[in-house]
Write a protein that holds these residues in place. Structure first.
Motif, PDB file in Angstrom:
ATOM      1  N   TRP A 171       0.852  -1.189   0.000  1.00  0.00           N
ATOM      2  CA  TRP A 171       0.000   0.000   0.000  1.00  0.00           C
ATOM      3  C   TRP A 171       0.887   1.237   0.000  1.00  0.00           C
ATOM      4  O   TRP A 171       1.817   1.349   0.788  1.00  0.00           O
ATOM      5  CB  TRP A 171      -0.895   0.028   1.235  1.00  0.00           C
ATOM      6  N   VAL A 172       0.562   2.190  -0.905  1.00  0.00           N
ATOM      7  CA  VAL A 172       1.317   3.440  -0.990  1.00  0.00           C
ATOM      8  C   VAL A 172       0.335   4.607  -1.017  1.00  0.00           C
ATOM      9  O   VAL A 172      -0.851   4.439  -1.302  1.00  0.00           O
ATOM     10  CB  VAL A 172       2.217   3.483  -2.245  1.00  0.00           C
ATOM     11  N   ASN A 173       0.841   5.815  -0.703  1.00  0.00           N
ATOM     12  CA  ASN A 173       0.003   7.007  -0.777  1.00  0.00           C
ATOM     13  C   ASN A 173       0.109   7.632  -2.165  1.00  0.00           C
ATOM     14  O   ASN A 173       0.709   7.054  -3.082  1.00  0.00           O
ATOM     15  CB  ASN A 173       0.371   8.015   0.319  1.00  0.00           C
ATOM     16  N   ASN A 207     -11.259  13.051  -0.670  1.00  0.00           N
ATOM     17  CA  ASN A 207     -10.581  12.980  -1.981  1.00  0.00           C
ATOM     18  C   ASN A 207      -9.145  12.466  -1.894  1.00  0.00           C
ATOM     19  O   ASN A 207      -8.393  12.565  -2.870  1.00  0.00           O
ATOM     20  CB  ASN A 207     -10.581  14.351  -2.680  1.00  0.00           C
ATOM     21  N   ARG A 208      -8.769  11.890  -0.772  1.00  0.00           N
ATOM     22  CA  ARG A 208      -7.432  11.311  -0.657  1.00  0.00           C
ATOM     23  C   ARG A 208      -7.394   9.945  -1.359  1.00  0.00           C
ATOM     24  O   ARG A 208      -8.371   9.206  -1.358  1.00  0.00           O
ATOM     25  CB  ARG A 208      -7.045  11.144   0.814  1.00  0.00           C
ATOM     26  N   GLU A 209      -6.248   9.630  -1.951  1.00  0.00           N
ATOM     27  CA  GLU A 209      -6.083   8.369  -2.667  1.00  0.00           C
ATOM     28  C   GLU A 209      -5.087   7.464  -1.952  1.00  0.00           C
ATOM     29  O   GLU A 209      -4.035   7.919  -1.517  1.00  0.00           O
ATOM     30  CB  GLU A 209      -5.589   8.616  -4.100  1.00  0.00           C
ATOM     31  N   TRP A 210      -5.466   6.197  -1.835  1.00  0.00           N
ATOM     32  CA  TRP A 210      -4.541   5.162  -1.382  1.00  0.00           C
ATOM     33  C   TRP A 210      -4.452   4.125  -2.492  1.00  0.00           C
ATOM     34  O   TRP A 210      -5.464   3.746  -3.091  1.00  0.00           O
ATOM     35  CB  TRP A 210      -5.041   4.522  -0.079  1.00  0.00           C
ATOM     36  N   ARG A 211      -3.249   3.669  -2.772  1.00  0.00           N
ATOM     37  CA  ARG A 211      -3.030   2.801  -3.922  1.00  0.00           C
ATOM     38  C   ARG A 211      -2.408   1.476  -3.496  1.00  0.00           C
ATOM     39  O   ARG A 211      -1.415   1.441  -2.765  1.00  0.00           O
ATOM     40  CB  ARG A 211      -2.129   3.494  -4.944  1.00  0.00           C
ATOM     41  N   CYS A 212      -3.012   0.386  -3.976  1.00  0.00           N
ATOM     42  CA  CYS A 212      -2.438  -0.942  -3.781  1.00  0.00           C
ATOM     43  C   CYS A 212      -1.635  -1.264  -5.031  1.00  0.00           C
ATOM     44  O   CYS A 212      -2.177  -1.288  -6.141  1.00  0.00           O
ATOM     45  CB  CYS A 212      -3.536  -1.980  -3.553  1.00  0.00           C
TER      46      CYS A 212
END
Length: 305
Positions: A171-173, A207-212
């Motif tokens: 997981w990254v921001n 509206n924050r994004e977290w990316r796998c």
């Protein structure tokens, strides 16, 4: 001597074919995130796509399903509307879901005779799900759990295939920084194919994004983004919405500001009317007494004369 040379040459050919992966096996791995469109290559395609047949298998011990036969889509396929055949005989799938991963075979037939070797394509789909079942649960102060899972061909243990292919999930921001470095987030894994993110939502997370992200041998292959979306209404507005819900109430009984003013005036008039009447009676009596006294004062001098 020449026989020994021929044997050595044959051994070198076999060894090279094994090392380069060209020993009759045409194999491709495709990684994609759910919701995207994907193209599965057919590396053994002939010049004429009507000779192409695409076969799908989700599990090793389950039956195969024909998706394309003779260059045409099978109408009884569950994914009929999302499938199409490319000009190069590749298989195109729109809006990939977690039900699409598996083992795909591109096979060629001419006059009902199989031609050459099959092209094998393994489709891997990365998918993120949230513990929140409704939009009302996506709000500041609430805890949310995001589960990122890699769906693949279930021919063997997912962990075994992932370990052999050196696949990693993380997981990254938005800036690409690994979230394990931030104490606000709890990152846990269920084997090598599932990684979970747990955090408590803040107001600034809107509206924050977290990316796998999925990496293969330290190279980025695909990723899935989860974006936090709060309701347009603030907490105070949301809190009073249930109080003002009148969908089951008769509209004729709902009091608007104008009707409230009218009702207030009527109520004042009802309560004030008796008081006004009483004052009028008192005033009238006092006026009658003054008139009688005035008449007596006028008549008294006349009697004295």
């Amino acid at each position: 001597m020449s026989d020994k040379c021929d044997l050595c040459l044959l051994g070198l050919i076999i060894l090279c074919s094994l090392l380069t992966g060209t020993s009759g096996v045409n194999e491709t791995h495709v990684f994609i995130s759910s919701g995207e469109d994907v193209r599965l290559p057919c590396n053994n395609a002939l010049s004429d796509c009507p000779s192409t047949t695409w076969i799908y298998n989700r599990f090793r011990h389950s039956g195969s399903v024909e998706l394309i036969n003779g260059g045409k889509k099978k109408k009884d396929s569950e994914r009929h509307e999302r499938l199409s055949l490319g000009s190069d005989c590749s298989l195109n799938i729109k809006n990939v879901t977690k039900e699409d991963p598996g083992f795909y075979i591109c096979r060629q037939f001419v006059n009902e005779q199989k031609q050459g070797t099959d092209a094998h394509v393994y489709l891997h789909v990365l998918h993120v799900s949230s513990s929140s079942s409704s939009q009302t649960e996506i709000s500041p102060g609430r805890s949310v759990t995001l589960s990122c899972q890699l769906y693949s061909y279930y021919g063997e243990s997912c962990d075994r295939s992932v370990r052999s292919e050196e696949i990693h999930l993380l997981w990254v921001n938005q800036a690409g920084v690994n979230l394990t470095t931030d104490s606000r987030y709890q990152i846990s894994s269920s084997g090598l194919c599932i990684i979970n993110l747990i955090t408590t939502l803040l107001k600034e997370d809107d509206n924050r994004e977290w990316r796998c992200r999925l990496t293969l041998r330290n190279q980025n292959k695909t990723s899935v983004t989860y974006t936090v979306k709060y309701s347009d209404q603030d907490d105070s507005t949301t809190a009073v919405i249930p109080v003002h819900t009148t969908n089951s109430q008769d509209p004729s009984t709902i009091k608007t500001p104008e009707t409230k003013v009218i009702v207030m005036i009527v109520e004042i008039a009802v309560f004030a009317a008796p008081t006004v009447i009483l004052l009028q009676i008192i005033c009238a009596r006092r006026a009658g007494r003054k008139n009688s006294q005035h008449l007596e004062e006028i008549e008294m001098p006349t009697r004295l004369q």
